[in-house]
Design a protein around this motif. Structure first.
Motif: not given
Length: 264
Positions: A11-17, A20-24, A77-83
């Motif tokens: 959660k505190n690794g990268y601003d606004n995740m 992870l979003r780039e990997n999506i 918190f992580f639900q938006e990253f599922v699927g």
């Protein structure tokens, strides 16, 4: 090659995740410059040779999607990253140069494996690698540790000898951060050309979208633009021995002033 799976989901690794979003949204090599830059300079890319075309292939994602489901089961918190459709865990990009040399780039930030930047050179006169161990060979066998030390003693640039130990004490990544910053400042103070120019930046960075295009089209061959518009044929190679300058003084680290020095 760097296992950042937990950090990407922190959660505190990268601003606004953002990482992870780039990997999506992007499937290819998201970070080629770290490994490509030094190899490109050794191969005189944009200075006697140029990257001509590439082919990229990605595996499926076997890690990030499962990690998202695992975390979401305990934390909404992580639900938006599922699927989501995540980038393939391993991307391999092959580049061919105008003069017939090849470069292999690999990007994997999720698999449980030791860190490596690869950094291997293999040519007609020998073989050298940085990871997993530092070795040099001129045939079937690696040279002895004593011979390797002799080569280091003979060929280590004076610049590295000059600031190497202090860099390790002050800078991050084993001193590399400090050394790169110092080198930039020293070149500017002495009116020297920088080791990397805007054409290098464009050439190394364009591998990101080009790898996406190749992966998306079943490993289609994609041309690499010539950002130098033909000047690569006559451009002077980078002085990788780092000659010139080397006179920017370094203030010794003071134990009494730890709080005002960056601990990067």
């Amino acid at each position: 090659m760097h296992d950042l799976l937990d950090l990407n989901f922190a959660k505190n690794g990268y601003d606004n995740m953002w990482r992870l979003r780039e990997n999506i949204k992007l499937n290819g090599n998201l970070y080629p410059t770290h490994g490509l830059g030094p190899v490109a300079q050794c191969l005189n890319i944009n200075r006697g040779d140029k990257m001509d075309h590439l082919v990229a292939m990605s595996s499926n994602d076997f890690m990030m999607g499962e990690k998202a489901k695992e975390l979401a089961a305990k934390d909404s918190f992580f639900q938006e990253f599922v699927g989501k459709k995540y980038r393939g865990n391993m991307n391999t990009t092959l580049i061919r140069t105008a003069k017939g040399k090849t470069i292999m780039l690999q990007h994997d930030v999720t698999s449980p494996r030791p860190y490596s930047r690869l950094h291997t050179l293999s040519g007609t006169k020998g073989f050298a690698q940085k990871y997993p161990t530092e070795n040099i060979a001129f045939g079937h066998e690696f040279i002895t540790e004593q011979k390797l030390k002799e080569l280091y003693d003979k060929y280590t640039p004076e610049l590295v000898k000059y600031i190497g130990e202090q860099a390790k004490q002050v800078g991050g990544h084993g001193g590399m951060d400090f050394m790169m910053d110092w080198r930039l400042i020293d070149c500017l103070r002495n009116g020297l050309p920088l080791d990397q120019d805007v054409y290098d930046a464009a050439s190394w960075s364009c591998i990101v979208p080009l790898s996406f295009e190749s992966v998306e089209k079943n490993c289609k061959t994609v041309d690499v633009p010539d950002f130098t518009k033909g000047a690569w044929k006559n451009n002077t190679p980078v002085e990788i021995t780092l000659k010139g300058g080397g006179n920017t003084p370094i203030r010794a680290r003071s134990a009494k002033k730890e709080n005002i020095q960056l601990g990067v």
